[in-house]
Design a protein around this motif. Structure first.
Motif, PDB file in Angstrom:
ATOM      1  N   ALA A 185       0.822  -1.206   0.000  1.00 27.63           N
ATOM      2  CA  ALA A 185       0.000   0.000   0.000  1.00 27.63           C
ATOM      3  C   ALA A 185       0.860   1.260   0.000  1.00 27.63           C
ATOM      4  N   THR A 227      -7.732  -2.047  -8.857  1.00 26.49           N
ATOM      5  CA  THR A 227      -6.402  -1.430  -8.838  1.00 26.49           C
ATOM      6  C   THR A 227      -5.754  -1.469 -10.217  1.00 26.49           C
ATOM      7  N   VAL A 268      -5.954   3.076  -0.037  1.00 27.69           N
ATOM      8  CA  VAL A 268      -4.991   2.591   0.957  1.00 27.69           C
ATOM      9  C   VAL A 268      -5.726   2.111   2.202  1.00 27.69           C
ATOM     10  N   ILE A 327      -7.431  -1.234   1.551  1.00 23.39           N
ATOM     11  CA  ILE A 327      -6.488  -2.338   1.405  1.00 23.39           C
ATOM     12  C   ILE A 327      -5.898  -2.764   2.750  1.00 23.39           C
ATOM     13  N   VAL A 328      -5.566  -1.791   3.590  1.00 18.31           N
ATOM     14  CA  VAL A 328      -4.860  -2.077   4.838  1.00 18.31           C
ATOM     15  C   VAL A 328      -5.806  -2.469   5.971  1.00 18.31           C
ATOM     16  N   ALA A 368       1.640   3.255   5.720  1.00 20.16           N
ATOM     17  CA  ALA A 368       1.151   3.205   4.340  1.00 20.16           C
ATOM     18  C   ALA A 368       0.929   4.606   3.776  1.00 20.16           C
ATOM     19  N   PHE A 425      -2.187  -7.878  -3.051  1.00 20.80           N
ATOM     20  CA  PHE A 425      -3.543  -7.452  -2.705  1.00 20.80           C
ATOM     21  C   PHE A 425      -4.594  -8.519  -2.979  1.00 20.80           C
TER      22      PHE A 425
END
Length: 418
Positions: A19, A83, A125, A128-129, A144, A191
């Protein structure tokens, strides 16, 4: 896979690293790139500044629309596909910026670039995190999000140098190819995995074990229009939008305001110091924040620091170098927290199924608001002297407005506390 959480590095930290790289490219292309592209287009085409500046604003506005719909896109197509598609759209869009022959082609290009870069931006971000962390989310997001600042450090000079050496189209083609390859690799190799697939729970716990931490809000889901009537959502949105409006407006003009006293070279270094302090402030807060800290108060403290920086700029009167540098340091310390703290506030105030939607919406609202900040702050600088002042008085008015907006952001965050 299960032993990884016990014997090796938790895979979530690899996701954080991915990320970070995502943010480097996303912000390097979509946020720090347009100001450089604006100048390159003006020099190559001779188009009016108003036309090209409006295209930059459209770029950000389109991005805000897509950001608001990212949770829907992720649910339907998955993070890897979104993405990769976003990276392609961004590359094609920026190349279309470089090859546009008429203004309407430039505006058409912003539809692609604006839609593409936000799939690699702040809301992306967070999406994703966040599934990988609960207790350690502040530290993970801090790391990130630092990629965004690093993107500015790398890409602002890179774009200027590459365009000068290779020309706009070739520079964009070369850098875009690298970006596409990196994003596709991250999407497929990093990812594409989820904690459930790897038998892991957030923060590295093994699936089925009691969670190491749980943030309880005591509130139920807010589907549909209920969210838009929720005071916590409204005040969080307002606080983030106001704070980022002040930040982006100041950043767009700070170099030219510092140059008369510091000189162009030193002013450039001062802008770099803003970025360094942003990384330091965000990282320190991310790792040191207590799990049960009132994150709204943290946001208020951050904007109080920035408002103190604005006061330092006012007192400096455009000539006192130590006070100007003090203002730069204080402004920079809070700079990274404008995008960092609101998603963490959302984590504590909304149930899990609402958090991603809330974050996407507050980021979208903020982006739509700050799209106009450089122009509005520019009008303040332009018309203040005409009202009977001088250049220093124009700068003072500029910083006074910034401090007032930062104060309004503090008020909004405080208004949403229980």
């Amino acid at each position: 896979m299960v032993t990884q959480a016990r014997e090796g590095t938790f895979y979530g930290w690899r996701v954080v690293g991915g990320a970070f790289v995502l943010a480097v490219f996303g912000l390097g292309f979509g946020f720090y790139g347009p100001p450089v592209f604006l100048q390159a287009i003006r020099e190559a085409k001779g188009w009016p500044l108003a036309v090209v500046s409006t295209a930059v604003t459209v770029h950000f506005l389109i991005g805000s629309i897509v950001t608001a719909n990212l949770p829907i896109l992720y649910r339907r197509f998955g993070i890897p596909t979104v993405t990769k598609t976003g990276a392609l759209a961004l590359a094609i869009g920026v190349f279309a910026w470089a090859t546009a022959i008429t203004p309407w082609q430039l505006f058409a290009a912003t539809l692609l670039s604006g839609a593409g870069w936000v799939t690699m931006g702040v809301a992306a971000v967070n999406a994703i995190v966040s599934p990988w962390f609960v207790r350690d989310r502040p530290a993970a997001l801090a790391m990130a999000y630092n990629g965004a600042n690093v993107g500015g450090i790398i890409f602002s000079p890179l774009w200027a140098t590459a365009i000068g050496l290779l020309g706009f189209p070739i520079a964009v083609a070369a850098i875009s190819l690298i970006m596409i390859l990196v994003m596709w690799a991250l999407a497929d190799l990093v990812f594409s995995r989820s904690p459930e697939q790897m038998g892991l729970a957030p923060d590295g716990a093994v699936a089925g074990e009691p969670p190491r931490s749980r943030l309880v809000t005591g509130r139920g889901p807010l589907p549909g229009s209920l969210l838009w009537r929720d005071p916590k959502f409204l005040t969080l949105s307002a606080g983030m939008a106001l704070g980022l409006f002040a930040q982006i407006g100041m950043t767009a003009h700070l170099f030219s305001l510092l140059s008369p006293a510091l000189g162009a070279t030193q002013a450039g270094l001062a802008m770099g110091l803003v970025t360094v302090m942003a990384i330091a402030g965000r990282t320190l807060l991310g790792w040191a924040m207590p799990a049960r800290a009132d994150r709204r108060l943290m946001a208020c403290a951050s904007y109080e620091v920035q408002a103190t920086g604005s006061i330092s700029f006012i007192v400096a009167a455009g000539t006192n170098i130590p006070l100007l540098l003090c203002g730069v340091v204080l402004f920079g310390l809070g700079f990274g927290n404008g995008t960092f703290l609101p998603p963490l506030i959302a984590q504590t105030e909304f149930v899990g199924e609402d958090v991603q939607r809330v974050v996407a919406l507050i980021v979208a609202i903020s982006q739509a608001a700050y799209s106009f900040a450089p122009a509005i702050f520019g009008l303040i600088r332009e018309f203040t002297p005409a009202a009977g002042g001088s250049a220093p008085s124009a700068a003072a008015s500029f910083y006074v407005v910034a401090a007032l907006i930062q104060g309004l952001a503090i008020f909004a965050f405080l208004a949403g506390r229980r």
